[in-house]
Design a protein around this motif. Structure first.
Motif, PDB file in Angstrom:
ATOM      1  N   ARG A  29     -43.772 -45.058 -36.989  1.00 31.02           N
ATOM      2  CA  ARG A  29     -43.347 -45.880 -35.852  1.00 31.02           C
ATOM      3  C   ARG A  29     -42.889 -45.018 -34.682  1.00 31.02           C
ATOM      4  NH1 ARG A  29     -39.480 -50.703 -37.818  1.00 31.02           N
ATOM      5  NH2 ARG A  29     -39.441 -50.942 -35.546  1.00 31.02           N
ATOM      6  N   ARG A  30     -42.121 -43.960 -34.975  1.00 32.53           N
ATOM      7  CA  ARG A  30     -41.587 -43.113 -33.904  1.00 32.53           C
ATOM      8  C   ARG A  30     -42.679 -42.324 -33.202  1.00 32.53           C
ATOM      9  NH1 ARG A  30     -35.799 -40.594 -36.003  1.00 32.53           N
ATOM     10  NH2 ARG A  30     -34.628 -42.549 -35.883  1.00 32.53           N
ATOM     11  N   THR A  31     -43.728 -41.998 -33.910  1.00 31.58           N
ATOM     12  CA  THR A  31     -44.849 -41.290 -33.285  1.00 31.58           C
ATOM     13  C   THR A  31     -45.875 -42.260 -32.709  1.00 31.58           C
ATOM     14  OG1 THR A  31     -45.969 -41.145 -35.429  1.00 31.58           O
ATOM     15  CG2 THR A  31     -44.613 -39.256 -34.766  1.00 31.58           C
TER      16      THR A  31
ATOM     17  N   ARG B 153     -53.172 -31.465 -31.030  1.00 30.01           N
ATOM     18  CA  ARG B 153     -52.355 -32.176 -30.054  1.00 30.01           C
ATOM     19  C   ARG B 153     -51.334 -33.083 -30.725  1.00 30.01           C
ATOM     20  NH1 ARG B 153     -55.792 -37.320 -28.026  1.00 30.01           N
ATOM     21  NH2 ARG B 153     -57.098 -37.634 -29.853  1.00 30.01           N
ATOM     22  N   ALA B 154     -51.549 -33.374 -32.001  1.00 25.80           N
ATOM     23  CA  ALA B 154     -50.613 -34.228 -32.727  1.00 25.80           C
ATOM     24  C   ALA B 154     -49.263 -33.553 -32.903  1.00 25.80           C
ATOM     25  CB  ALA B 154     -51.194 -34.600 -34.094  1.00 25.80           C
ATOM     26  N   PHE B 155     -49.228 -32.222 -32.863  1.00 22.47           N
ATOM     27  CA  PHE B 155     -47.983 -31.500 -33.050  1.00 22.47           C
ATOM     28  C   PHE B 155     -46.927 -31.921 -32.033  1.00 22.47           C
ATOM     29  CE2 PHE B 155     -45.375 -27.653 -32.125  1.00 22.47           C
ATOM     30  CZ  PHE B 155     -44.734 -27.555 -33.339  1.00 22.47           C
ATOM     31  N   ALA B 156     -47.332 -32.084 -30.782  1.00 24.54           N
ATOM     32  CA  ALA B 156     -46.384 -32.476 -29.742  1.00 24.54           C
ATOM     33  C   ALA B 156     -45.785 -33.850 -30.013  1.00 24.54           C
ATOM     34  CB  ALA B 156     -47.070 -32.457 -28.377  1.00 24.54           C
ATOM     35  N   ARG B 157     -46.554 -34.741 -30.640  1.00 21.83           N
ATOM     36  CA  ARG B 157     -46.041 -36.080 -30.935  1.00 21.83           C
ATOM     37  C   ARG B 157     -45.002 -36.033 -32.045  1.00 21.83           C
ATOM     38  NH1 ARG B 157     -52.139 -37.480 -30.502  1.00 21.83           N
ATOM     39  NH2 ARG B 157     -52.315 -37.925 -28.278  1.00 21.83           N
ATOM     40  N   ILE B 158     -45.229 -35.169 -33.021  1.00 19.37           N
ATOM     41  CA  ILE B 158     -44.245 -34.982 -34.075  1.00 19.37           C
ATOM     42  C   ILE B 158     -42.956 -34.409 -33.473  1.00 19.37           C
ATOM     43  CG2 ILE B 158     -43.667 -33.683 -36.146  1.00 19.37           C
ATOM     44  CD1 ILE B 158     -45.672 -35.799 -36.796  1.00 19.37           C
ATOM     45  N   VAL B 159     -43.108 -33.404 -32.632  1.00 19.18           N
ATOM     46  CA  VAL B 159     -41.943 -32.772 -32.001  1.00 19.18           C
ATOM     47  C   VAL B 159     -41.158 -33.778 -31.176  1.00 19.18           C
ATOM     48  CG1 VAL B 159     -41.229 -31.074 -30.267  1.00 19.18           C
ATOM     49  CG2 VAL B 159     -42.950 -30.467 -31.979  1.00 19.18           C
ATOM     50  N   GLU B 160     -41.839 -34.604 -30.427  1.00 19.72           N
ATOM     51  CA  GLU B 160     -41.158 -35.583 -29.588  1.00 19.72           C
ATOM     52  C   GLU B 160     -40.366 -36.577 -30.432  1.00 19.72           C
ATOM     53  OE1 GLU B 160     -39.510 -37.555 -26.610  1.00 19.72           O
ATOM     54  OE2 GLU B 160     -40.565 -35.633 -26.480  1.00 19.72           O
TER      55      GLU B 160
ATOM     56  N   ARG C 228     -37.305 -34.706 -31.354  1.00 21.94           N
ATOM     57  CA  ARG C 228     -36.485 -34.479 -30.162  1.00 21.94           C
ATOM     58  C   ARG C 228     -35.749 -35.747 -29.729  1.00 21.94           C
ATOM     59  NH1 ARG C 228     -40.242 -32.212 -26.482  1.00 21.94           N
ATOM     60  NH2 ARG C 228     -39.760 -30.125 -27.258  1.00 21.94           N
ATOM     61  N   ALA C 229     -36.260 -36.904 -30.094  1.00 27.68           N
ATOM     62  CA  ALA C 229     -35.666 -38.174 -29.661  1.00 27.68           C
ATOM     63  C   ALA C 229     -34.475 -38.606 -30.514  1.00 27.68           C
ATOM     64  CB  ALA C 229     -36.730 -39.276 -29.698  1.00 27.68           C
ATOM     65  N   ILE C 230     -34.121 -37.844 -31.551  1.00 30.46           N
ATOM     66  CA  ILE C 230     -32.995 -38.221 -32.404  1.00 30.46           C
ATOM     67  C   ILE C 230     -31.720 -38.310 -31.573  1.00 30.46           C
ATOM     68  CG2 ILE C 230     -31.567 -37.562 -34.384  1.00 30.46           C
ATOM     69  CD1 ILE C 230     -33.969 -35.987 -35.445  1.00 30.46           C
ATOM     70  N   GLY C 231     -31.075 -39.467 -31.604  1.00 32.42           N
ATOM     71  CA  GLY C 231     -29.833 -39.648 -30.868  1.00 32.42           C
ATOM     72  C   GLY C 231     -29.992 -39.932 -29.397  1.00 32.42           C
ATOM     73  N   ARG C 232     -31.228 -40.030 -28.922  1.00 31.05           N
ATOM     74  CA  ARG C 232     -31.435 -40.214 -27.481  1.00 31.05           C
ATOM     75  C   ARG C 232     -30.904 -41.550 -26.982  1.00 31.05           C
ATOM     76  NH1 ARG C 232     -37.288 -38.811 -25.584  1.00 31.05           N
ATOM     77  NH2 ARG C 232     -36.507 -36.719 -26.075  1.00 31.05           N
ATOM     78  N   GLU C 233     -30.765 -42.526 -27.902  1.00 25.14           N
ATOM     79  CA  GLU C 233     -30.255 -43.822 -27.472  1.00 25.14           C
ATOM     80  C   GLU C 233     -28.833 -43.720 -26.936  1.00 25.14           C
ATOM     81  OE1 GLU C 233     -29.664 -43.463 -31.987  1.00 25.14           O
ATOM     82  OE2 GLU C 233     -31.183 -42.975 -30.485  1.00 25.14           O
TER      83      GLU C 233
END
Length: 271
Positions: free
Chosen positions: A124-126, A151-158, A161-166
């Motif tokens: 879901r997050r990706t 190119r999928a690597f950047a989606r995993i990283v994002e 990286r979004a942990i706690g962004r809320e």
């Protein structure tokens, strides 16, 4: 800018700014020693590698961290599956079959998240899956992840990286999450059980500088904003969220074990 090799804003730059001058220099030296602030040079990128957050990953790393998504996509199939009537997403049996194919346990091991739930969370997050006409289907992004495309690597990283962004953190991560990812990225933590300890050590280092009081004028507005939000983001929550998302990147038969590929992802998420 706290270091020529640190992008501002970034989680690592924000962490450095929250430290006393002496602690900051020590951290920068550690980051240099461990290669965490060595940016990949453009001419070092080959057809078998990709960069995300100035961190280079090869096709083997990408394939490793997408094993779980690949297994889940295979179970969903080209036609998708009917939504779960309870939460509107993937039915538990679908994720459970993917977990079985990966050789992961069918229930949460002690101190670890539920394998099926964390796998669905990653999808879901990706944005590898979406809901369409009362079915859950694989997206084009999901197909790219399932193929292990670079190119999928950047989606995993994002997603990491979004942990706690809320919590509306300007750098994209609360400091507690940054500390947890740093312990994985630099190899300090051999297991996920150690993350809380490293977060506590990092917070103690920040508090040590504050007690001195002589460098308070150096705090940036961003640091003060994040300090207040971090107090509402318990370090156990931070460790749990990091573990939850990284466990979805586990290798077959080794759910919850930190791998070199996870460390590469953590490095990229800190930049």
């Amino acid at each position: 800018m706290v270091g020529d090799a640190l992008r501002d804003p970034s989680p690592l730059a924000s962490l450095c700014e929250s430290l006393s001058p002496a602690r900051r220099l020590a951290l920068l030296a550690h980051l240099e020693d461990t290669g965490l602030i060595d940016a990949a040079q453009p001419d070092s990128v080959t057809d078998d590698s990709v960069t995300a957050g100035s961190v280079m990953a090869d096709s083997t790393t990408v394939e490793t961290v997408t094993e779980g998504v690949r297994a889940l996509v295979a179970q969903i199939g080209v036609d998708g599956v009917e939504q779960d009537p309870a939460d509107g997403w993937l039915p538990r049996p679908v994720a459970a079959r993917a977990v079985e194919a990966l050789g992961w346990p069918d229930a949460a091991p002690p101190g670890r998240p539920d394998p099926a739930e964390t796998l669905v969370l990653l999808a879901r997050r990706t944005k590898a899956v979406r809901r369409f006409r009362r079915r859950v289907v694989v997206t084009h992004r999901g197909q790219a992840l399932a193929k292990g495309e670079l190119r999928a690597f950047a989606r995993i990283v994002e997603a990491v990286r979004a942990i706690g962004r809320e919590g509306m953190f300007p750098s994209g991560q609360p400091r507690t999450v940054t500390l947890a990812l740093l312990a994985v990225a630099d190899g300090s933590a051999a297991t996920f059980d150690e993350l809380s300890e490293f977060i506590e050590r990092g917070e103690a280092a920040v508090a040590e500088g504050r007690r001195g009081g002589a460098w308070g004028f150096e705090w940036s507005l961003r640091s003060r904003q994040e300090d207040g939000a971090d107090r509402r983001f318990d370090h156990r929550d931070a460790a749990g969220r990091v573990i939850e998302i990284l466990c979805a990147l586990s290798s077959p038969g080794a759910f919850g074990s930190i791998t070199p590929a996870m460390r590469v992802v953590a490095r990229a998420a800190l930049r």
